[in-house]
Design an enzyme around this catalytic site. Structure first.
Site, short mmCIF file in Angstrom:
data_model
loop_
_atom_site.label_atom_id
_atom_site.label_comp_id
_atom_site.label_asym_id
_atom_site.label_seq_id
_atom_site.Cartn_x
_atom_site.Cartn_y
_atom_site.Cartn_z
N HIS A 239 -14.66 1.62 -2.25
CA HIS A 239 -13.62 0.76 -1.67
C HIS A 239 -12.62 1.52 -0.82
CE1 HIS A 239 -14.64 -2.07 -5.25
NE2 HIS A 239 -15.51 -2.18 -4.26
N CYS B 268 -11.40 -0.35 18.45
CA CYS B 268 -10.95 1.05 18.42
C CYS B 268 -11.45 1.71 17.14
CB CYS B 268 -9.42 1.06 18.45
SG CYS B 268 -8.71 2.71 18.32
N TYR C 288 0.81 -1.22 0.00
CA TYR C 288 0.00 0.00 0.00
C TYR C 288 0.84 1.27 0.00
CZ TYR C 288 -4.17 -2.68 -0.03
OH TYR C 288 -5.16 -3.53 -0.45
N CYS D 179 -1.50 3.14 16.17
CA CYS D 179 -2.64 3.96 16.58
C CYS D 179 -2.26 4.81 17.80
CB CYS D 179 -3.81 3.04 16.93
SG CYS D 179 -5.25 3.90 17.59
N ARG E 15 1.74 1.94 -3.51
CA ARG E 15 0.61 2.48 -4.29
C ARG E 15 0.31 3.92 -3.86
NH1 ARG E 15 -3.90 -1.77 -3.88
NH2 ARG E 15 -5.03 -0.31 -5.23
N CYS F 293 -4.90 3.66 20.82
CA CYS F 293 -4.84 2.40 21.59
C CYS F 293 -3.52 1.68 21.41
CB CYS F 293 -5.98 1.47 21.16
SG CYS F 293 -5.66 0.64 19.60
N CYS G 4 -7.48 2.22 12.61
CA CYS G 4 -6.91 1.28 13.56
C CYS G 4 -7.36 -0.14 13.22
CB CYS G 4 -7.35 1.62 14.98
SG CYS G 4 -6.52 0.59 16.21
#
Ligand code: BV8
Ligand code: ZN
Length: 304
Positions: A131, A144, A77, A205, A80, A208, A139
């Site tokens: 999408h 969370c 990712y 995150c 991308r 949390c 998270c």
């Protein structure tokens, strides 16, 4: 028209009949796919070197892959995100945004997560990202609800910086194959060449302490609830639908692809804009339009 000179195989009569229908339409849908962004320089999923051609790439867009190897999925990712940030919206993205401003009853359903429609100034209330987006992160812990939208930090964490050719250890045969050319073309190779990223170096995150994940819809995950409701409401409106533009999509991913037949059942005529006749067989009737060619060239002409 300009289109007929650019694409002699498109009969002027088809363009005229399309424009006549568009002029008498008040409720129009557009379903967007990766082909819309092809001209901007982003590889499609099924094109040559497509992201899905190699098994690994397909597996990467799943919750299972992230749980098994969050570092690899984040490399996918992050790559991308980097690619999408380094290209620009094309004339079709802008034409759709301008058309939305002129027609309040126009709703765009985009399967693309590349952020190019928002960057083209597409009115947000007329753009549903079915999408999700590469630039949302959320998270991974189900309890969370921490979400970041419009996170354009590239790389999102230093450990995900893309290697230059110098960094990649080209001594191994596998890494040599994952040359920059191969990396540009086929995401799966990048995982071969990249060092593992330890989980501690991945985005976490602030609320949390859990892992953050890309804010996209993976296979097996349901589409964002609000989006599904809004699309269903648009389709169920007693006024029906006059037209659906199916732009640059192979229409094989559901429920997104299913909206074409639903729109047709609500009275819509279908206009397909695609470089090839790629819809599943039988999806096009004689009342439909098929404009074959680059969406970046055709869409601005159709929406002028
Ligand atoms: C759901 C985000 C259930 C991530 C994407 C088995 C197991 C699990 C699920 C399923 C299963 N079988 C079926 C399913 C359902 C599954 C599905 O549809 N699978 C397919 C493969 C059969 N769907 C799901 O899992 C969805 N969720 O069903 O949940 C559920 C229900 C209730 C409660 C809980 C769960 C979620 C699907 C979303 C997946 N995420 N993206 C990421 O991007 O990494 S999909 C991703 O691929 C894109 O978003 C896009 O949707 C799709 C690629 O399609 P296209 O955009 O069409 O791109 P493609 O390359 O295919 O085509 C490009 C086209 O452009 C071509 O036609 C080409 O000719 C054309 N073109 C090229 N250049 C140009 C051009 N056209 C014009 N101009 C050009 N220049
Ligand atoms: Zn959290």
């Amino acid at each position: 028209t300009r289109l007929s000179t650019l694409y002699p195989h498109i009969p002027p009569s088809a363009i005229e009949s399309f424009h006549a229908h568009l002029a008498s339409s008040t409720r129009v849908l557009a379903l967007l796919g990766a082909g819309l962004s092809a001209s901007s320089g982003l590889p499609t999923f099924r094109g040559a070197g497509g992201l899905w051609r190699t098994h690994e790439a397909t597996d990467l867009a799943t919750p299972q892959a992230f749980s098994a190897d969050p570092g690899l999925v984040w490399q996918f990712y992050s790559y991308r995100r980097h690619m999408a940030l380094n290209v620009k919206p094309n004339m079709a993205h802008y034409a759709l945004a301008e058309f939305a401003k002129k027609m309040p009853g126009f709703q765009t359903l985009s399967q693309n997560v590349d952020g190019l429609s928002p960057r083209a100034g597409h009115p947000a209330e007329q753009l549903k990202l079915l999408h999700g987006s590469l630039f949302d992160v959320k998270c991974h812990n189900f309890f969370c609800n921490y979400v970041e939208t419009a996170n354009y930090t590239d790389p999102i964490v230093p450990a995900l910086a893309l290697p230059t050719d110098e960094d990649v250890d080209l001594t191994t045969n596998a890494a040599r194959e994952a040359s920059r050319e191969a990396r540009e073309l086929d995401i799966a190779d990048i995982s071969v060449a990249l060092p593992d990223v330890p989980e501690t170096a991945l985005p976490h995150c602030p609320s949390c302490g859990g892992l953050l994940r890309p804010g996209v819809v993976w296979f097996g995950e349901s589409l964002p609830a609000g989006v599904l409701e809004t699309v269903d409401a648009f389709l169920e409106d007693p006024l029906g639908v006059d037209l659906i533009l199916v732009i640059g999509t192979s229409a094989r991913v559901f429920p997104a692809a299913g909206y074409i037949e639903i729109a047709r059942s609500r009275g819509a005529r279908v206009a397909v804009i695609n470089t090839e006749m790629d819809l599943p067989p039988g999806q096009l009737t004689k009342d439909d339009w098929f404009f074959q060619g680059d969406a970046a060239v055709i869409v601005p002409e159709l929406l002028r």
